[in-house]
Design an enzyme around this catalytic site. Structure first.
Site, PDB file in Angstrom:
ATOM      1  N   SER A 100      46.029  40.950  39.558  1.00  0.00           N
ATOM      2  CA  SER A 100      44.904  41.465  40.329  1.00  0.00           C
ATOM      3  C   SER A 100      45.249  41.483  41.819  1.00  0.00           C
ATOM      4  CB  SER A 100      43.654  40.630  40.031  1.00  0.00           C
ATOM      5  OG  SER A 100      42.479  41.282  40.447  1.00  0.00           O
ATOM      6  N   ASP A 224      39.623  48.432  31.727  1.00  0.00           N
ATOM      7  CA  ASP A 224      39.568  47.415  32.777  1.00  0.00           C
ATOM      8  C   ASP A 224      38.497  47.865  33.770  1.00  0.00           C
ATOM      9  OD1 ASP A 224      39.917  45.763  34.977  1.00  0.00           O
ATOM     10  OD2 ASP A 224      42.104  45.812  34.917  1.00  0.00           O
ATOM     11  N   HIS A 252      40.501  42.888  32.132  1.00  0.00           N
ATOM     12  CA  HIS A 252      41.219  42.733  33.396  1.00  0.00           C
ATOM     13  C   HIS A 252      42.285  41.632  33.365  1.00  0.00           C
ATOM     14  CE1 HIS A 252      41.841  43.163  37.647  1.00  0.00           C
ATOM     15  NE2 HIS A 252      41.379  41.968  37.952  1.00  0.00           N
TER      16      HIS A 252
END
Length: 271
Positions: A100, A224, A252
């Site tokens: 991320s 996602d 995610h």
């Protein structure tokens, strides 16, 4: 306290795996998570690589007193932290795996100090979360949605954390995964979480992608909600020496919901 000891304490740095190995893998976690999220991945590489794990300031077991809203209002504070860790441990030829926001932190650090890095692996990463109507860029969020998110965080942080965890984990048949993420998210002080969320969701590092000189792997799941598939494609198209792997998983957190696939993708890329 030595510089190395203070850096280790600040970011809760742990060195594990094969400490005499020629190469090091550093794992950087995403917002609301911590270094424990990489446990299944770490196990697969521990015999052949030195492993460095750390927590971003503001999360995990990093030193909470080190959090400064001004320093961490952009990604540059995290870039400095990562480069401090690399220098303190005297590392080079680093393989960096960033989930991320830490994918971008890794890329920005590699742009600034390319001599430290050999490969970048970006798990569910994004250069910009906000849509940009002017350029036709889809990031996945509009400002109205983000303001609603900030409001929910401010109103009842723990209720928000529970709902957000289930939404981004996106594996309702495995509720324990969302519960584990909710626990690490809820452990963050609400004012810090809101400050960090704003810094992440409103960043824009699209212009930095073309400056990357390190071979990169973009790992993308389907469905996602934080990073739509088009963002993974955008990364692959705009990072010069990059390739993309789509793993058979939703949500995610590819390293949590599909560790074996992520291990295969990383192994293929770094070997």
């Amino acid at each position: 306290m030595s510089i190395t000891a203070s850096v280790k304490q600040k970011n809760n740095v742990h060195v594990t795996g094969n400490e005499s190995a020629a190469q090091t893998i550093i794992f950087g976690h995403g917002f609301g998570s911590d270094q424990t999220a990489f446990a299944p991945i770490v196990k697969a590489f521990a015999a052949d690589y030195k492993i460095v794990l750390y927590d971003n300031v503001g999360g995990g077991k990093a030193d909470i007193d080190a959090f400064n809203p001004s320093r961490y209002s952009t990604m540059q504070g995290y870039v400095t932290d990562l480069s401090d860790i690399i220098r303190a441990l005297q590392l080079s030829d680093v393989i960096y795996v960033g989930h991320s926001v830490s994918g971008m932190i890794g890329l920005l650090t590699a742009n600034k100090y390319p001599e430290y890095f050999s490969k970048l692996i970006l798990l569910g990463s994004s250069p910009r979360y906000l849509n940009d109507i002017a350029t036709g860029y889809t990031g996945g969020f509009d400002m109205e949605t983000l303001n609603s998110l900030y409001s929910a965080m401010s109103t009842n942080y723990y209720a928000w954390a529970s709902g957000f965890s289930a939404l981004v984990m996106s594996n309702p048949d495995q509720p324990h995964l969302a519960e584990a993420f909710a626990a690490t998210l809820s452990a963050i002080r609400p004012d810090i979480a809101l400050s960090v969320a704003k810094a992440i969701f409103e960043m824009d590092h699209r212009q930095d992608l073309a400056l990357c000189t390190i071979p990169s792997l973009v790992v993308q799941t389907s469905d996602d909600v934080a990073v739509p598939g088009v963002v993974g494609e955008y990364l692959q198209q705009h990072i010069p020496d990059s390739q993309q792997v789509n793993v058979q998983a939703t949500g995610h957190f590819p390293h949590i919901v599909a560790p074996e696939e992520v291990i295969r993708a990383i192994r293929s890329f770094i070997q």
